[in-house]
Structures are given as structure tokens and as C-alpha cells.
Design a protein around this motif. Structure first.
Motif, PDB file in Angstrom:
ATOM      1  N   LEU A  52       0.812  -1.212   0.000  1.00  0.00           N
ATOM      2  CA  LEU A  52       0.000   0.000   0.000  1.00  0.00           C
ATOM      3  C   LEU A  52       0.849   1.267   0.000  1.00  0.00           C
ATOM      4  N   ALA A  53       2.162   1.143   0.077  1.00  0.00           N
ATOM      5  CA  ALA A  53       3.031   2.317   0.166  1.00  0.00           C
ATOM      6  C   ALA A  53       2.957   3.152  -1.102  1.00  0.00           C
ATOM      7  N   ASP A  54       2.929   4.480  -0.920  1.00  0.00           N
ATOM      8  CA  ASP A  54       3.069   5.372  -2.070  1.00  0.00           C
ATOM      9  C   ASP A  54       4.491   5.909  -2.173  1.00  0.00           C
ATOM     10  N   ASN A  55       5.312   5.618  -1.151  1.00  0.00           N
ATOM     11  CA  ASN A  55       6.731   6.008  -1.119  1.00  0.00           C
ATOM     12  C   ASN A  55       6.923   7.517  -1.231  1.00  0.00           C
ATOM     13  N   ARG A  56       5.945   8.278  -0.744  1.00  0.00           N
ATOM     14  CA  ARG A  56       6.019   9.744  -0.758  1.00  0.00           C
ATOM     15  C   ARG A  56       5.729  10.257   0.648  1.00  0.00           C
ATOM     16  N   PRO A  57       6.693  10.891   1.301  1.00  0.00           N
ATOM     17  CA  PRO A  57       6.448  11.429   2.641  1.00  0.00           C
ATOM     18  C   PRO A  57       5.509  12.627   2.591  1.00  0.00           C
ATOM     19  N   GLU A  58       4.847  12.850   3.705  1.00  0.00           N
ATOM     20  CA  GLU A  58       3.995  14.035   3.870  1.00  0.00           C
ATOM     21  C   GLU A  58       4.036  14.434   5.332  1.00  0.00           C
ATOM     22  N   ALA A  59       4.740  15.523   5.629  1.00  0.00           N
ATOM     23  CA  ALA A  59       4.956  15.937   7.016  1.00  0.00           C
ATOM     24  C   ALA A  59       5.674  14.807   7.750  1.00  0.00           C
ATOM     25  N   ARG A  60       5.161  14.351   8.882  1.00  0.00           N
ATOM     26  CA  ARG A  60       5.822  13.246   9.586  1.00  0.00           C
ATOM     27  C   ARG A  60       5.543  11.893   8.942  1.00  0.00           C
ATOM     28  N   ALA A  61       4.528  11.816   8.114  1.00  0.00           N
ATOM     29  CA  ALA A  61       4.142  10.534   7.523  1.00  0.00           C
ATOM     30  C   ALA A  61       5.196  10.059   6.530  1.00  0.00           C
ATOM     31  N   THR A  62       5.617   8.828   6.688  1.00  0.00           N
ATOM     32  CA  THR A  62       6.555   8.236   5.742  1.00  0.00           C
ATOM     33  C   THR A  62       5.808   7.743   4.508  1.00  0.00           C
ATOM     34  N   GLY A  63       6.559   7.216   3.556  1.00  0.00           N
ATOM     35  CA  GLY A  63       5.952   6.704   2.345  1.00  0.00           C
ATOM     36  C   GLY A  63       5.169   5.419   2.521  1.00  0.00           C
ATOM     37  N   ARG A  64       5.187   4.836   3.720  1.00  0.00           N
ATOM     38  CA  ARG A  64       4.418   3.622   3.999  1.00  0.00           C
ATOM     39  C   ARG A  64       3.282   3.869   4.978  1.00  0.00           C
ATOM     40  N   GLU A  65       3.138   5.099   5.457  1.00  0.00           N
ATOM     41  CA  GLU A  65       2.155   5.384   6.499  1.00  0.00           C
ATOM     42  C   GLU A  65       0.915   6.078   5.939  1.00  0.00           C
ATOM     43  N   TRP A  66      -0.225   5.720   6.516  1.00  0.00           N
ATOM     44  CA  TRP A  66      -1.509   6.334   6.200  1.00  0.00           C
ATOM     45  C   TRP A  66      -2.274   6.559   7.498  1.00  0.00           C
ATOM     46  N   ARG A  67      -3.109   7.578   7.493  1.00  0.00           N
ATOM     47  CA  ARG A  67      -4.001   7.774   8.640  1.00  0.00           C
ATOM     48  C   ARG A  67      -5.107   6.727   8.604  1.00  0.00           C
ATOM     49  N   THR A  68      -5.446   6.183   9.769  1.00  0.00           N
ATOM     50  CA  THR A  68      -6.552   5.230   9.847  1.00  0.00           C
ATOM     51  C   THR A  68      -7.837   5.911   9.387  1.00  0.00           C
ATOM     52  N   PRO A  69      -8.470   5.437   8.323  1.00  0.00           N
ATOM     53  CA  PRO A  69      -9.694   6.095   7.852  1.00  0.00           C
ATOM     54  C   PRO A  69     -10.880   5.754   8.752  1.00  0.00           C
TER      55      PRO A  69
END
Length: 516
Positions: free
Chosen positions: A437-454
Motif C-alpha cells: 500500500l506504500a506510495d513512497n512519498r512522505p507528507e509531514a511526519r508521515a513516511t511513504g508507507r504510512e496512512w491515517r486510519t480512515p
């Protein structure tokens, strides 16, 4: 209900600066005091805190529904309609006066923007580059978007975010744990697939799929589609060689004001970045920069929790998705960068009596509308099969990330969201979901493998509202079962347990999810 902003926000910025501001800076949660300064909070008493602890304690009784479980938004819960407007109702406890504000905000949310100059001065300023001509065009019926069904499908609500890696020189010295990224020099932070007349669009979204068959313990075969994305027919030359692309499908809109009203302390209490309890779940907070408050705040909105409030999420969408300047993100050219000279020189719709293409009052009304989209009541909450599925949901460990309930802050000026027991099924934290599921693109503290729990509330009404059953950040999952089977990383153990479930328990789990 005018929006009050610091005078500094009225300063005109270049598109490049706006692009940087859309990639918020971050800090370590441990070193930054995070509060709820975006809200007018009445502090909880010790007696209230004790009541909240009791009513939000995890259940072990699955023979009957929990108290108030049928009302996922508390007093703000709305009747569960059986048509496509189920997500478009106002909070169930809204006043008559605010119902009018909600309807005006809905009108602005649905407004079709046109290019400048136009005789319709209140509606001009589209683009020059854009992904949609209205908020509603992406969040159709306030529900989920979907990827294109075929190469000619224009009725989509999906785009690619873009950035390039930054360096330590791009970090802010006093801020720790900053995952430095920069806009693509030519294309900014978001690729737009439409443009006003006389200007080329930035790209055309390309997707190819590879199918993978997963066999469950009972012999059932489920096919998962692995997507590969491309930016085709580029209108302004090649992407930067280090460009990172991340697909985004518009999420559902319900309950956003209630998520905004959850105390930051309650969200942070669930964070366990070092997995101190050894359960394999390491939820982390995304800490982002609030442009309005000029301070670090807890990230809550967006697929990687990249925005702190509904207001800033709305403002970012206006400038990025529609090319509409506003008091927070003021670039009249929207996402046009300095290397897109013709785009920068296009006629804009700002500079008239509104000052910006949507003014402070209009932006505030859209945020009010978004904040007050009601969450429908649960269906079949006492059905034996649903209760069995709830037990499976808890026993497989899904609640480790999908936290069932919270109680919102008591608020002085937002009665709809004030002190409500809500059931969103999210911890609002970032989790490593594994390489697939990784997009390999960081966003703020989020790494490229992290997502917020929807949040899961309303997920069972997706087909009714949106006409499809596509889930996850890019719509790759075509069913709830596929969505579960895509879980990896911190959720790998839960996924494997679902694969091993007997048929009836797996069917009960899906029935429970469909009841949310």
C-alpha cells in the motif's frame, strides 16, 4: 459568521510558496505541546472525565449492542436514508439558523466555477489549472471518489500528488523529525488534468492493473488488483527525475466536524510510536503547521493527516483542486508554478470586491457545511449476524487502529459537535501499512508507507451513495474484503487472521462492517 484571519495571510504569495505551504512542516509529538486552540473548549471536569472513561472502555459483551451504539454521531446522528443523499444531510441537532448557513455552504460547495473574466463575478477565477470545477465534482454526493473505469472515463475524482525529496537545508532548524520534501519545480504539489481554454492541462492519469489471486482458508479465491500509475501526455515538459507520485481518491465527507472536535490529548493517548506495549501497532501522530494559527498542530484531515482543521483542508482543496484563491492560500494562479509563465500570466478572478476568488465569508460557509455533514444512524445494530461480526472485529484486533469511540470536546460555539459520544472507528493516527500500500512519498511526519486510519462510519452505504464499492486511498479495493486483504505492515497479523476465518465468521465480519 465571518472568518477572522491574521493580516499577514492577506499578503500575496507566489505559487511556489503556496506549494510549499501545502506540505506542512512537522515536529516530534513528544517535544511540542499540542492543544485544541482551533476550538473554543470548555475544560472537562474530573467527574466528566470519569464518565467518559467508563463509557468508552472496550467492551467484552457481544450479545447485544452497546449503549448509544446505534447513534454513531451522538445527537448529531441523522436518519439513515435509502437513497443517494444519505451523506448530504445536516447534523441532526443543528439549529434552524445554522440550517440556513448549511444550505448556503452547500450551494458554494456545489458551485460550478468559471474562468475569468466573466459576467458572473462571484463565480469566476477557475484554474488556470484544475482537477474539478466544484467541490461536489470530486466529492460526488459527499461520498467517495473512484479511479477511472477506462481510458475515456472523465467522471472520476482522482489525481496524483507530486513532490521531490528535500535536503537538510530545506528543513527548519528548530523543528525536529521533518521529512523534507519540495514541490516539483514545474508541476508544484499536485497534477491537474484540466485547464481553462487556451492552456494545456498538466497531464492525463494513466493506470494499469496486475491481478493477484489470494486464497482464503476455506478455499475462497479473492483477486487483488495491483495498480501502476503514470503521468501521461505531460503539458509542460518532463517531471523532475526524482518526482514522487501519490494517488488520491476523494474520501467521504461525513462527520468531519466531530473528528475535528476530538480532544488532541485523547488521540495522542493512543499513540505508541515505539510499540512500547509490544502489540505490533505503532500509531504515530502527524504534526503539521497551521497556516491560520501559525503554530504546529495535530494533523487530522487528508489521507495522511496533512491538514489540522476542516477550514485549512477546505482552503487547500480550493487552491489545489479548483485553482481558487482564498484568504489562507492566496495565489490567484492556484497551483501554477513560476516555471509555468503563461499560466501565471492568465487573467485571474481575484482583485475585485471579494479580494480573493472565494472570500473569507464564503470559505467559512463551505467549512461550516463540511463540518456539519451528518453521519447516518446504524442499520441492523442488534442483528445476531452483525453482533457476531462485531465480536470477530474485536477479537481479530481491528480495534487496535480502528478505535470505536470517543467523546468530543465540550464547546462554547459549536453545539452540533459539543460533548458527543461518537463512533468513528479510527484512532486518527498514522500507521505503516506495508510495502504493497506504500506510495513512497512522505507528507509531514508521515513516511511513504504510512496512512491515517480512515473512519469506518458510513462505509456500508458507499454503494448506495457513490454507486460503487471501491475503497482505500486509491480505490484499488473493489470490496470490503479486498480492502481488508490489502492490509499489511502493522495490520499484517489482523489480515492473516481474517484469511484464516471460517466462512461464516468472515461473512459476519463483512455484515458488521456494512452495518457501520
Amino acid at each position: 459568521m465571518p472568518l477572522k484571519l491574521p493580516k499577514s495571510l492577506a499578503i500575496k504569495c507566489s505559487a511556489a510558496l503556496i506549494a510549499v505551504s501545502l506540505s506542512p512542516v512537522t515536529l516530534q509529538a513528544q517535544s511540542v505541546p499540542l492543544d485544541d486552540s482551533h476550538l473554543d473548549v470548555i475544560p472537562r471536569t474530573a467527574e466528566e472525565a470519569a464518565r467518559i472513561a467508563a463509557i468508552t472502555a472496550p467492551t467484552t459483551d457481544f450479545s447485544k449492542p452497546q449503549r448509544f451504539e446505534d447513534k454513531p454521531a451522538g445527537a448529531a446522528t441523522v436518519r439513515a436514508r435509502d437513497d443517494a443523499d444519505a451523506f448530504s444531510q445536516s447534523s441532526g441537532n443543528i439549529t434552524f439558523e445554522d440550517e440556513l448557513n448549511f444550505k448556503v455552504g452547500n450551494g458554494l460547495f456545489r458551485k460550478i466555477w468559471v474562468s475569468a473574466p466573466s459576467s458572473t463575478l462571484a463565480s469566476d477565477g477557475l484554474g488556470p489549472l484544475f482537477n474539478a470545477r466544484s467541490c461536489q465534482r470530486c466529492h460526488i454526493k459527499d461520498g467517495r471518489g473512484h479511479p477511472p473505469e477506462n481510458a475515456d472515463d472523465k467522471a472520476i475524482s482522482m489525481f496524483l500528488r507530486i513532490s521531490i525529496p528535500g535536503t537538510t537545508q530545506d528543513a527548519i532548524p528548530q523543528i525536529e523529525d521533518y521529512l523534507a520534501t519540495l514541490p516539483d519545480p514545474t508541476y508544484g504539489t499536485q497534477l491537474q488534468d484540466f485547464a481553462i481554454q487556451g492552456y494545456p492541462a498538466e497531464y492525463k492519469l494513466g493506470i494499469t492493473y496486475r491481478e493477484e489471486v489470494v486464497q482464503l482458508a476455506d478455499g475462497t479465491e479473492v483477486s487483488l488488483r495491483h495498480p501502476t500509475y503514470s503521468a501521461d501526455d505531460l503539458g509542460y515538459g518532463p517531471l523532475h527525475p526524482d518526482a514522487m507520485l501519490s494517488p488520491r481518491v476523494a474520501p467521504q465527507m461525513i462527520g468531519m466536524g466531530l473528528l475535528e472536535a476530538i480532544p488532541a490529548a485523547d488521540i495522542l493517548a493512543g499513540a505508541d510510536p515505539e510499540d512500547a506495549d509490544g502489540d505490533g501497532i505503532s500509531g504515530r501522530a502527524n504534526i503539521v503547521w497551521s497556516t491560520v494559527l501559525d503554530k504546529p498542530m495535530l494533523g487530522r484531515f487528508g489521507l495522511k493527516a496533512g491538514n489540522p482543521t476542516v477550514l485549512e483542508q477546505s482552503a487547500a482543496a480550493f487552491v489545489g483542486d479548483i485553482g481558487i484563491s482564498n484568504p489562507i492560500f492566496t495565489a490567484g494562479a492556484g497551483e501554477c508554478t513560476d516555471l509555468q509563465a503563461d499560466c501565471q500570466a492568465a487573467i485571474h478572478g481575484d482583485g475585485d470586491a471579494r479580494e480573493f476568488e472565494i472570500d473569507a465569508v464564503g470559505l467559512d460557509l463551505v467549512a461550516f457545511y463540511s463540518r456539519n455533514l451528518g453521519v447516518p444512524a446504524r442499520r441492523g445494530v442488534d442483528d445476531p449476524k452483525v453482533l457476531q461480526g462485531k465480536k470477530v472485529f474485536y477479537e481479530t484486533g481491528c480495534t487496535a487502529c480502528h478505535t470505536p469511540n470517543f467523546v468530543t470536546n465540550r464547546l462554547n460555539d459549536q453545539p452540533e459537535q459539543s460533548f458527543q459520544l461518537i463512533w468513528p472507528y479510527t484512532d486518527m493516527l498514522l500507521h505503516d501499512m506495508g510495502p504493497d500500500l506504500a506510495d513512497n512519498r512522505p507528507e509531514a511526519r508521515a513516511t511513504g508507507r504510512e496512512w491515517r486510519t480512515p473512519p469506518l462510519w458510513g462505509i456500508g452505504l458507499t454503494e448506495q451513495v457513490s454507486g460503487h464499492t471501491y475503497f482505500l486511498h486509491d480505490g484499488r479495493a473493489r470490496s470490503l474484503l479486498e480492502a481488508v486483504l490489502w492490509h499489511g505492515g502493522e495490520a499484517q497479523d489482523q489480515r492473516d487472521k481474517v484469511i484464516d476465518l471460517p466462512t461464516k465468521e468472515r461473512e459476519a465480519l463483512i455484515a458488521y462492517l456494512e452495518s457501520l
